[in-house]
Design a protein around this motif. Structure first.
Motif, PDB file in Angstrom:
ATOM      1  N   ARG A 214      88.667  12.094 -33.374  1.00  0.00           N
ATOM      2  CA  ARG A 214      87.849  13.295 -33.554  1.00  0.00           C
ATOM      3  C   ARG A 214      87.058  13.261 -34.856  1.00  0.00           C
ATOM      4  O   ARG A 214      86.273  14.170 -35.117  1.00  0.00           O
ATOM      5  N   LEU A 215      87.250  12.236 -35.655  1.00  0.00           N
ATOM      6  CA  LEU A 215      86.571  12.138 -36.951  1.00  0.00           C
ATOM      7  C   LEU A 215      85.082  11.877 -36.760  1.00  0.00           C
ATOM      8  O   LEU A 215      84.684  11.058 -35.932  1.00  0.00           O
TER       9      LEU A 215
ATOM     10  N   MET B  21      87.030   5.420 -32.234  1.00  0.00           N
ATOM     11  CA  MET B  21      86.626   6.613 -32.991  1.00  0.00           C
ATOM     12  C   MET B  21      85.294   7.127 -32.444  1.00  0.00           C
ATOM     13  O   MET B  21      84.266   7.134 -33.123  1.00  0.00           O
ATOM     14  N   THR B  22      85.336   7.569 -31.223  1.00  0.00           N
ATOM     15  CA  THR B  22      84.114   7.829 -30.471  1.00  0.00           C
ATOM     16  C   THR B  22      83.390   9.107 -30.876  1.00  0.00           C
ATOM     17  O   THR B  22      82.319   9.390 -30.356  1.00  0.00           O
TER      18      THR B  22
ATOM     19  N   ARG C  69      79.452   5.710 -29.134  1.00  0.00           N
ATOM     20  CA  ARG C  69      78.236   6.204 -28.478  1.00  0.00           C
ATOM     21  C   ARG C  69      77.616   7.410 -29.162  1.00  0.00           C
ATOM     22  O   ARG C  69      76.473   7.754 -28.866  1.00  0.00           O
ATOM     23  N   SER C  70      78.349   8.075 -30.069  1.00  0.00           N
ATOM     24  CA  SER C  70      77.797   9.231 -30.784  1.00  0.00           C
ATOM     25  C   SER C  70      77.191   8.842 -32.138  1.00  0.00           C
ATOM     26  O   SER C  70      76.612   9.695 -32.810  1.00  0.00           O
ATOM     27  N   LEU C  71      77.316   7.581 -32.521  1.00  0.00           N
ATOM     28  CA  LEU C  71      76.913   7.148 -33.861  1.00  0.00           C
ATOM     29  C   LEU C  71      75.407   7.285 -34.062  1.00  0.00           C
ATOM     30  O   LEU C  71      74.605   6.822 -33.245  1.00  0.00           O
TER      31      LEU C  71
ATOM     32  N   LEU D 128      76.363  -3.820 -29.566  1.00  0.00           N
ATOM     33  CA  LEU D 128      75.790  -2.705 -30.316  1.00  0.00           C
ATOM     34  C   LEU D 128      74.537  -2.151 -29.649  1.00  0.00           C
ATOM     35  O   LEU D 128      74.032  -1.090 -30.056  1.00  0.00           O
ATOM     36  N   ASP D 129      74.052  -2.821 -28.618  1.00  0.00           N
ATOM     37  CA  ASP D 129      72.907  -2.263 -27.891  1.00  0.00           C
ATOM     38  C   ASP D 129      73.291  -1.017 -27.095  1.00  0.00           C
ATOM     39  O   ASP D 129      72.434  -0.353 -26.517  1.00  0.00           O
ATOM     40  N   ARG D 130      74.596  -0.678 -27.096  1.00  0.00           N
ATOM     41  CA  ARG D 130      75.051   0.540 -26.432  1.00  0.00           C
ATOM     42  C   ARG D 130      75.007   1.763 -27.357  1.00  0.00           C
ATOM     43  O   ARG D 130      75.331   2.864 -26.934  1.00  0.00           O
ATOM     44  N   LEU D 131      74.587   1.555 -28.615  1.00  0.00           N
ATOM     45  CA  LEU D 131      74.522   2.667 -29.574  1.00  0.00           C
ATOM     46  C   LEU D 131      73.234   3.449 -29.360  1.00  0.00           C
ATOM     47  O   LEU D 131      72.332   3.474 -30.207  1.00  0.00           O
ATOM     48  N   THR D 132      73.149   4.119 -28.254  1.00  0.00           N
ATOM     49  CA  THR D 132      71.885   4.739 -27.853  1.00  0.00           C
ATOM     50  C   THR D 132      71.534   5.980 -28.663  1.00  0.00           C
ATOM     51  O   THR D 132      70.417   6.485 -28.553  1.00  0.00           O
TER      52      THR D 132
END
Length: 241
Positions: free
Chosen positions: A96-97, A117-118, A141-143, A160-164
């Motif tokens: 949850r961080l 740590m999503t 995915r929330s980064l 890292l291409d999933r860091l949309t």
């Protein structure tokens, strides 16, 4: 200083965690930054209401696995500017961080469990000794911001291409020879800092990043890719070189 559910020991000259802390089981914010702490007790797990923990600018060489058992730690965890050489895998249980700063340490690797740590919105791992990153970081995915300056990276995991949701990426002062392929097609990347690497080219796909607003290439020896840079400037992207 005590204020309700906040304990503030910032710059108090501490070399040990005060005993008083353990008398506040409902503590939500604990500030221990800018001291001389060398040890964090495992009993930190007892502070089950803790939302923010600031341990920055101390002398910690390790943190206990119990740090990963704090269920309410949702806001900030500062571990920067210590002497950490590794992180416990249990840190990945802090699902949850939203903000984690592990910069200015001596980390050569990051645990693959960080990918759990999503809820992370911002991850700072600047000025360590990282030569690679775990592919599991692609699960964040929330980064929105990723700070990696001052490491020894030559590439990034393709995952890292999933860091949309990523908006800002700081890769300054690493060892990249070209922009890493993992960034290709990131739909929301706005700022890309590649200063002080070993770049000698700019790949054409950079011009296809739909949201790129600023590309910093200063202190490199870029000789190829002028057409790409011209295309970026033509659509309003600020290019520094």
């Amino acid at each position: 200083m005590t204020h309700g559910t906040v304990l503030d020991y910032w710059r108090d000259g501490l070399d040990d965690v005060p005993e008083e802390i353990w008398h506040h089981p409902h503590l939500e914010v604990l500030l221990l930054a800018d001291n001389a702490l060398t040890h964090l007790p495992a009993r930190i797990a007892a502070l089950s209401s803790l939302r923010t923990l600031d341990l920055g600018h101390n002398h910690l060489t390790s943190v206990p696995p119990e740090l990963g058992t704090l269920p309410a730690l949702t806001d900030f965890l500062y571990l920067h500017d210590n002497r950490l050489t590794s992180l416990p895998e249990e840190l990945g249980n802090l699902t949850r961080l939203t903000y984690l700063n592990i910069g200015e340490n001596q980390l050569a690797t990051l645990p693959h469990t960080l990918g759990r740590m999503t809820s992370l919105i911002e991850l700072r791992a600047q000025h360590n000794h990282l030569t690679e990153l775990p592919a599991t970081l692609g699960d964040l995915r929330s980064l929105r911001e990723l700070w990696l300056r001052g490491n020894q990276l030559t590439t990034l995991p393709l995952a890292l291409d999933r860091l949309t949701e990523l908006r800002e990426l700081d890769l300054r002062e690493n060892a990249f020879k070209t922009a890493p392929e993992a960034l290709r097609g990131l739909p929301r990347l706005r700022r890309l800092d590649l200063r002080a690497n070993h770049l000698n080219e700019v790949p054409p796909w950079l011009a296809e990043l739909p949201s790129l607003e600023k590309l910093d290439l200063r202190w490199n020896d870029v000789r190829d890719g002028e057409e790409t840079l011209t295309a970026l400037r033509a659509r309003g992207c600020v290019v520094l070189r």
